[in-house]
Scaffold this motif. Structure first.
Motif, PDB file in Angstrom:
ATOM      1  N   ILE A  64       7.036   3.812   3.039  1.00  0.00           N
ATOM      2  CA  ILE A  64       7.307   2.918   4.106  1.00  0.00           C
ATOM      3  C   ILE A  64       6.214   3.459   5.216  1.00  0.00           C
ATOM      4  O   ILE A  64       6.023   2.173   6.070  1.00  0.00           O
ATOM      5  CB  ILE A  64       8.175   2.257   4.710  1.00  0.00           C
ATOM      6  CG1 ILE A  64       8.778   3.085   5.255  1.00  0.00           C
ATOM      7  CG2 ILE A  64       9.472   1.507   3.424  1.00  0.00           C
ATOM      8  CD1 ILE A  64      10.237   2.570   6.647  1.00  0.00           C
ATOM      9  N   TRP A  65       5.139   4.268   4.983  1.00  0.00           N
ATOM     10  CA  TRP A  65       4.261   5.087   5.741  1.00  0.00           C
ATOM     11  C   TRP A  65       3.457   4.914   5.599  1.00  0.00           C
ATOM     12  O   TRP A  65       3.588   5.447   3.568  1.00  0.00           O
ATOM     13  CB  TRP A  65       5.151   6.199   6.452  1.00  0.00           C
ATOM     14  CG  TRP A  65       6.160   5.626   7.331  1.00  0.00           C
ATOM     15  CD1 TRP A  65       7.749   5.949   6.915  1.00  0.00           C
ATOM     16  CD2 TRP A  65       6.634   6.025   8.785  1.00  0.00           C
ATOM     17  NE1 TRP A  65       7.998   5.959   8.595  1.00  0.00           N
ATOM     18  CE2 TRP A  65       7.427   5.263   9.224  1.00  0.00           C
ATOM     19  CE3 TRP A  65       4.990   5.475   9.812  1.00  0.00           C
ATOM     20  CZ2 TRP A  65       7.658   5.477  10.793  1.00  0.00           C
ATOM     21  CZ3 TRP A  65       5.341   5.767  10.659  1.00  0.00           C
ATOM     22  CH2 TRP A  65       6.416   5.407  11.154  1.00  0.00           C
ATOM     23  N   ILE A  66       2.380   5.809   5.675  1.00  0.00           N
ATOM     24  CA  ILE A  66       1.056   5.627   5.466  1.00  0.00           C
ATOM     25  C   ILE A  66       0.397   6.873   6.052  1.00  0.00           C
ATOM     26  O   ILE A  66       0.269   6.879   7.425  1.00  0.00           O
ATOM     27  CB  ILE A  66      -0.072   5.146   5.542  1.00  0.00           C
ATOM     28  CG1 ILE A  66      -0.261   3.584   4.752  1.00  0.00           C
ATOM     29  CG2 ILE A  66      -1.572   5.703   5.078  1.00  0.00           C
ATOM     30  CD1 ILE A  66      -1.572   2.780   4.904  1.00  0.00           C
ATOM     31  N   ARG A  67       0.831   8.509   5.307  1.00  0.00           N
ATOM     32  CA  ARG A  67       0.986   9.564   6.935  1.00  0.00           C
ATOM     33  C   ARG A  67      -0.579  10.329   6.496  1.00  0.00           C
ATOM     34  O   ARG A  67      -0.783  10.665   5.202  1.00  0.00           O
ATOM     35  CB  ARG A  67       2.476  10.327   6.260  1.00  0.00           C
ATOM     36  CG  ARG A  67       3.439   9.941   6.420  1.00  0.00           C
ATOM     37  CD  ARG A  67       3.859  10.709   5.947  1.00  0.00           C
ATOM     38  NE  ARG A  67       4.275  11.650   7.082  1.00  0.00           N
ATOM     39  CZ  ARG A  67       5.787  13.140   6.432  1.00  0.00           C
ATOM     40  NH1 ARG A  67       5.795  13.023   5.157  1.00  0.00           N
ATOM     41  NH2 ARG A  67       5.571  13.814   7.244  1.00  0.00           N
TER      42      ARG A  67
ATOM     43  N   LEU B 146       0.704  -0.967   0.120  1.00  0.00           N
ATOM     44  CA  LEU B 146       0.004  -0.347  -0.006  1.00  0.00           C
ATOM     45  C   LEU B 146       0.692   1.144   0.228  1.00  0.00           C
ATOM     46  O   LEU B 146       0.741   2.233  -0.475  1.00  0.00           O
ATOM     47  CB  LEU B 146      -0.781  -0.041   1.332  1.00  0.00           C
ATOM     48  CG  LEU B 146      -2.147   0.710   1.345  1.00  0.00           C
ATOM     49  CD1 LEU B 146      -2.644   1.339  -0.342  1.00  0.00           C
ATOM     50  CD2 LEU B 146      -2.878   1.141   2.458  1.00  0.00           C
ATOM     51  N   PRO B 147       2.051   1.606   0.983  1.00  0.00           N
ATOM     52  CA  PRO B 147       2.793   2.178   1.029  1.00  0.00           C
ATOM     53  C   PRO B 147       3.418   3.026  -0.746  1.00  0.00           C
ATOM     54  O   PRO B 147       3.588   3.741  -0.673  1.00  0.00           O
ATOM     55  CB  PRO B 147       3.613   2.328   1.820  1.00  0.00           C
ATOM     56  CG  PRO B 147       3.328   1.282   2.442  1.00  0.00           C
ATOM     57  CD  PRO B 147       2.956   0.747   1.762  1.00  0.00           C
ATOM     58  N   ALA B 148       4.029   2.126  -1.043  1.00  0.00           N
ATOM     59  CA  ALA B 148       4.294   2.355  -3.145  1.00  0.00           C
ATOM     60  C   ALA B 148       3.110   2.604  -3.475  1.00  0.00           C
ATOM     61  O   ALA B 148       2.847   3.395  -4.757  1.00  0.00           O
ATOM     62  CB  ALA B 148       4.965   0.664  -3.447  1.00  0.00           C
TER      63      ALA B 148
ATOM     64  N   TYR C 265       2.592  11.072   0.954  1.00  0.00           N
ATOM     65  CA  TYR C 265       1.991  10.620   2.099  1.00  0.00           C
ATOM     66  C   TYR C 265       2.399   9.300   2.159  1.00  0.00           C
ATOM     67  O   TYR C 265       2.164   8.297   3.633  1.00  0.00           O
ATOM     68  CB  TYR C 265       0.308  10.119   1.188  1.00  0.00           C
ATOM     69  CG  TYR C 265      -0.767  11.019   0.971  1.00  0.00           C
ATOM     70  CD1 TYR C 265      -0.823  11.766   2.027  1.00  0.00           C
ATOM     71  CD2 TYR C 265      -1.134  11.516  -0.233  1.00  0.00           C
ATOM     72  CE1 TYR C 265      -1.609  12.564   2.049  1.00  0.00           C
ATOM     73  CE2 TYR C 265      -1.765  12.284  -0.525  1.00  0.00           C
ATOM     74  CZ  TYR C 265      -2.248  13.476   0.487  1.00  0.00           C
ATOM     75  OH  TYR C 265      -3.054  14.504   0.256  1.00  0.00           O
ATOM     76  N   SER C 266       3.950   8.967   1.640  1.00  0.00           N
ATOM     77  CA  SER C 266       4.130   7.499   2.150  1.00  0.00           C
ATOM     78  C   SER C 266       5.497   7.712   2.458  1.00  0.00           C
ATOM     79  O   SER C 266       6.238   6.828   2.949  1.00  0.00           O
ATOM     80  CB  SER C 266       3.881   6.736   1.203  1.00  0.00           C
ATOM     81  OG  SER C 266       4.817   6.899   0.054  1.00  0.00           O
ATOM     82  N   MET C 267       6.299   8.614   2.092  1.00  0.00           N
ATOM     83  CA  MET C 267       7.534   8.580   2.073  1.00  0.00           C
ATOM     84  C   MET C 267       8.598   9.632   3.651  1.00  0.00           C
ATOM     85  O   MET C 267       7.876  10.436   3.416  1.00  0.00           O
ATOM     86  CB  MET C 267       8.525   9.385   0.660  1.00  0.00           C
ATOM     87  CG  MET C 267       9.928   9.121   0.733  1.00  0.00           C
ATOM     88  SD  MET C 267      10.572   9.501  -0.711  1.00  0.00           S
ATOM     89  CE  MET C 267      10.606   8.468  -1.576  1.00  0.00           C
TER      90      MET C 267
END
Length: 502
Positions: A189-192, A173-175, A181-183
């Motif tokens: 590797i994040w969901i921000r 999902l993070p990719a 929203y993810s880096m």
């Protein structure tokens, strides 16, 4: 002259009134409670030492924090006593002590960062220790909810494919999200989201362990088929290598798309250990090492960030002010700590970037020295060994593979983290279980601990007592009435008449 003793017949006569009932099996929950109290005491004393070294006012707030910490894990202990009464009494106290010492180090770095900000006339950052306490409380809620909801860990085997699919979705999902929203620090590797952030890979690794434990049990014949013999090893057949190739593709995909070397290495190494446990064949390990080497060579030649990490690992002081600053400061801190350390609150852990997360081991090594760091590693070693012991004691194959996978993922993660901090291997970005700051890692580790405790409870729980048959010598005599069958009453036997009617 006395009469000779009667010969021994091989059985002792039953005493009048029968034998006394066997004592109830010990659950050792009181030992667990005592160890939890010791962990809370060590955490409280460590906080007092930090405050005293930093010349802070020592108030009753520290004692209240220690009491709240003990109450938090005391409630978790009651949940274990109720829903996993026969679980290993060392698992929860070790996790509590590691969590408490991590909280102490995070608080210590908070104080150092506040002093640095005050010296530079900058705004004082908000402390992260309070947030870590909240995450610990939420982790206890998740831990107790899992103990209540998961009545039988074997039910996970029925949903192993569904759990594996959810793990792959969480991993990928993070990719799929935009970088904003993810880096973080170059890794997707994040969901921000506003006011919320999570690292789904922490939960994905547990889901994938459940999935591969189920696959290895249900498809065991695929992995034990005879193959070619090379250098005394029996290699697997090419048509049976689909699962390990799938894991390799997933690991390389995580490395390529998300630039997360640590999670990629952790997943592949854990599955490789589970494969060896399931098959007991060195050939799978050889194939795994070959695939690992191929993946590393491919990543080194294809991606610049991998080459930078390898170069920093080999020559950290060549670019000290940039890429080599983090590992160089870590080595300086470990060298300053020496054998006994500078003492809690007397070092400079804030000089190491990410001292609360990736490099919390460096902060421990500086202020507690090699002795303190060895104690931390020994706690992790005991935690992993008790998990492996649970895997040996459990009776079903799924439980063995699941417990061993969970235990090995802790051991591998600690090895990768400590190896990166001490320059044994390149840095990977993994966090130390139960100690590093972060909600995702802490919650995932308590989920892992809850599953391991449920397996341990099933492994140590005594089998239901069978009703013993009454000895024949003590059995009372009964008058048995002969009952004729219905067939005999309806069709009485015909007697044969001797001779003829002559």
């Amino acid at each position: 002259m006395s009469a000779p003793a009667p010969p021994f017949t091989g059985a002792f006569p039953s005493p009048p009134g029968g034998f006394a009932p066997a004592p109830p099996p010990a659950t050792r929950r009181n030992v667990e409670l005592l160890l939890l109290g010791l962990a809370a005491l060590i955490t409280t004393v460590s906080l007092v030492l930090v405050e005293a070294s930093q010349e802070q006012a020592i108030t009753w707030e520290i004692a209240k924090l220690g009491a709240a910490y003990l109450a938090l894990f005391g409630v978790a202990h009651l949940a274990v006593r109720r829903f996993a009464a026969f679980a290993d009494p060392l698992l929860l106290p070790i996790a509590a002590l590691l969590n408490g010492l991590g909280l102490v180090v995070i608080h210590r770095v908070d104080l150092a960062q506040a002093q640095d900000a005050a010296f530079a006339n900058l705004p004082i950052p908000s402390p992260d220790a309070n947030q870590q306490v909240l995450w610990t409380g939420l982790g206890m809620v998740v831990f107790m909810g899992l103990l209540i909801a998961l009545r039988d860990y074997r039910s996970l085997a029925r949903y192993s494919y569904t759990v594996g699919l959810l793990g792959l979705v969480a991993l990928a999902l993070p990719a799929l999200l935009p970088d904003r929203y993810s880096m973080v620090n170059g890794a997707k590797i994040w969901i921000r989201l506003p006011g919320f952030s999570v690292q789904p890979g922490e939960f994905a690794k547990i889901a994938l362990i459940v999935f591969f434990a189920g696959v290895l049990v249900s498809k065991r014949d695929l992995f034990t088929g005879a193959g070619k013999h090379v250098f005394g090893m029996e290699l697997p057949r090419m048509r049976d290598m689909g699962p390990i190739l799938l894991v390799w593709v997933v690991s390389v995909g995580v490395l390529v798309v998300e630039k997360d070397l640590g999670t990629s290495l952790l997943i592949f190494a854990t599955v490789l250990c589970m494969l060896y446990i399931a098959t007991e064949r060195v050939g799978w390990v050889a194939v795994g090492l070959v695939l690992l080497t191929i993946g590393f060579v491919f990543a080194y030649n294809a991606f610049g960030h991998v080459r930078v990490r390898v170069s920093t690992w080999l020559h950290p002081f060549d670019d000290y002010s940039s890429t080599g600053y983090q590992i160089s400061q870590s080595m300086f801190g470990l060298a300053t700590g020496g054998l006994a350390g500078t003492g809690l609150g007397s070092g400079n852990p804030s000089k190491v970037p990410f001292a609360k997360t990736d490099f919390i081991i460096a902060a421990i090594g500086e202020e507690l020295g090699l002795i303190g760091l060895a104690v931390i590693l020994m706690l992790f070693c005991i935690l992993s060994v008790r998990g492996i012991r649970t895997a040996l004691a459990i009776r079903d194959s799924f439980g063995k593979l699941l417990a061993s996978g969970l235990a090995f993922t802790i051991a591998i993660q600690v090895f990768v983290v400590v190896g990166g901090v001490t320059k044994l291997i390149p840095l990977t970005g993994l966090t130390t279980p139960f100690m590093s700051y972060g909600g995702s890692s802490l919650l995932a580790n308590y989920v892992l601990l809850g599953v391991l405790i449920k397996i341990s409870d099933a492994a140590r729980r005594p089998a239901p007592a069978r009703k013993r048959a009454e000895p024949i010598a003590d059995a009372s005599t009964q008058m048995l009435r002969k009952v004729e069958s219905d067939t005999a009453r309806v069709n009485p036997p015909v007697r044969k008449v001797e001779g003829g009617a002559g």
